[in-house]
Design an enzyme around this catalytic site. Structure first.
Site, PDB file in Angstrom:
ATOM      1  N   CYS A 262      19.141  17.383  20.238  1.00 38.86           N
ATOM      2  CA  CYS A 262      19.018  18.956  19.891  1.00 38.86           C
ATOM      3  C   CYS A 262      19.671  19.591  20.981  1.00 38.86           C
ATOM      4  O   CYS A 262      20.427  20.501  20.975  1.00 38.86           O
ATOM      5  CB  CYS A 262      17.444  19.341  19.871  1.00 38.86           C
ATOM      6  SG  CYS A 262      17.289  20.911  19.296  1.00 38.86           S
TER       7      CYS A 262
ATOM      8  N   CYS B 154       8.831  19.018  18.182  1.00 38.74           N
ATOM      9  CA  CYS B 154       8.740  20.282  17.213  1.00 38.74           C
ATOM     10  C   CYS B 154       8.427  20.244  15.977  1.00 38.74           C
ATOM     11  O   CYS B 154       7.853  21.148  15.239  1.00 38.74           O
ATOM     12  CB  CYS B 154       9.793  21.216  17.811  1.00 38.74           C
ATOM     13  SG  CYS B 154      11.502  20.982  17.305  1.00 38.74           S
TER      14      CYS B 154
END
Length: 363
Positions: free
Chosen positions: A106, A204
């Protein structure tokens, strides 16, 4: 524009990025806040209330802080890019018998790229994040990441993939502070609720930490495609059945669903035969590893073998090692055996506090 320049600050709504934004604002930078929407709970198959950096509450918290201090705030929806790259890779890695490292992907391929694109559109010279790490230019002209002052919060491990081009425009305002000091700053800003915000150490997009359920949600036919397989010992002896190799990780001891009269650990995953190899704890130990897709930070390349400390997981203390670069693969020879080398996880190399680089562990 401020004499110090314009900086785009990634704001999650948490205490770290919020204090980072205010800190830069008070230092005289022309600050623009941005919150990236990377996923939503519904698409992840969740049934609980949204939590974490992508929740509506967190986005509203970030915006309220920006408005309170008088600087602009934007929301950037990158769910498509995030899902296509990070989440698809997460699923694919488990199906390949590896343990993915989504935070590194990410940072490297999604967040920094998205921030830089928006920074250019907004005429921002710099971007900034709330990571606990430091950055400087080395004598050789390269930008170097080094560990944050707070050893318990240092996040340099997840930043090994950021390119030199992006590091040249990156700031880490929190690198020389401890978490305790940052919370105190939030209190002094009059942000008592912000100062008390808890942290999440989960992935997440898997906030309930149930990655098995997440895999089934993303690949509804996974159980039919793979099905049950065998638990075996290192000599090939079959000792039981499991529900499917993607649901296990190297080093796992709990949740195996099998009792063999002594503690047993997952020491290897064999996708080609749908087998999970079990062994005693000492069988997890290895003295050598190979690391693919390396990105070197402090030096452009290693021309000769080099002593370094190598971390094979985020909370790993690190182990003395010798690095030998072989093209885009790094051979790591440890001074002492290390436990739990998991293919797919990051191996990150340090020279003192400086980040040399990193890559993904191979089988």
């Amino acid at each position: 524009m401020s004499k110090k320049g314009r900086v785009l600050v990634a704001m999650s709504g948490g205490v770290d990025s919020s204090v980072a934004a205010v800190m830069l604002h008070e230092q005289g930078y022309d600050v623009i806040g941005i919150t990236m929407k990377t996923w939503d709970y519904a698409s992840a198959g969740g049934s609980s209330k949204e939590t974490g950096c992508c929740s509506l509450d967190s986005i509203n918290d970030a915006r309220a802080l920006a408005v309170g201090y008088g600087f602009p705030h934007y929301i950037l929806d990158i769910r498509d890019e995030f899902g296509d790259y990070v989440i698809d890779n997460f699923v694919d890695e488990y199906i390949a018998g590896r343990t993915p490292n989504p935070c590194v992907l990410c940072n490297t391929h999604i967040k920094w790229s998205a921030l830089m694109k928006r920074a250019d559109k907004l005429d921002c010279e710099f971007i900034a994040t709330g990571h606990y790490a430091n950055i400087r230019m080395h004598d050789n002209g390269r930008y170097v990441i080094s560990k944050g002052r707070d050893e318990n919060k240092d996040q340099s491990y997840v930043l090994w993939g950021v390119s030199q081009e992006n590091l040249a425009r990156t700031q880490f305002p929190l690198g020389s502070f401890t978490k305790k000091e940052i919370r105190q700053m939030a209190l002094e800003m009059g942000q008592a609720e912000l100062a008390k915000k808890s942290e999440s150490y989960e992935i997440c997009f898997v906030p309930d930490n149930d990655y098995r359920a997440f895999l089934r949600h993303k690949r509804p036919t996974l159980d039919q495609e793979i099905g049950p397989g065998n638990f075996i010992l290192s000599d090939g002896t079959v000792v039981g059945q499991h529900i499917g190799y993607p649901y296990f990780t190297i080093g796992q001891r709990k949740g195996l669903g099998i009792a063999l009269g002594k503690p047993m650990f997952v020491i290897e995953i064999l996708p080609e035969s749908n087998s999970v190899v079990l062994g005693e704890e000492h069988e997890l130990e290895k003295s050598q590893a190979f690391v693919r897709d390396i990105n070197l930070v402090k030096y452009a390349s290693l021309e000769r073998p080099m002593e370094a400390v190598t971390k094979i997981r985020y909370k790993d203390a690190g182990a003395e090692s010798v690095l030998t670069q072989q093209g885009n693969v790094m051979q790591v020879d440890f001074a002492h055996q290390v436990k739990g080398i998991a293919p797919g996880q990051s191996a990150v190399f340090y020279e003192g506090n400086d980040l040399l680089g990193g890559g993904f562990l191979m089988k």
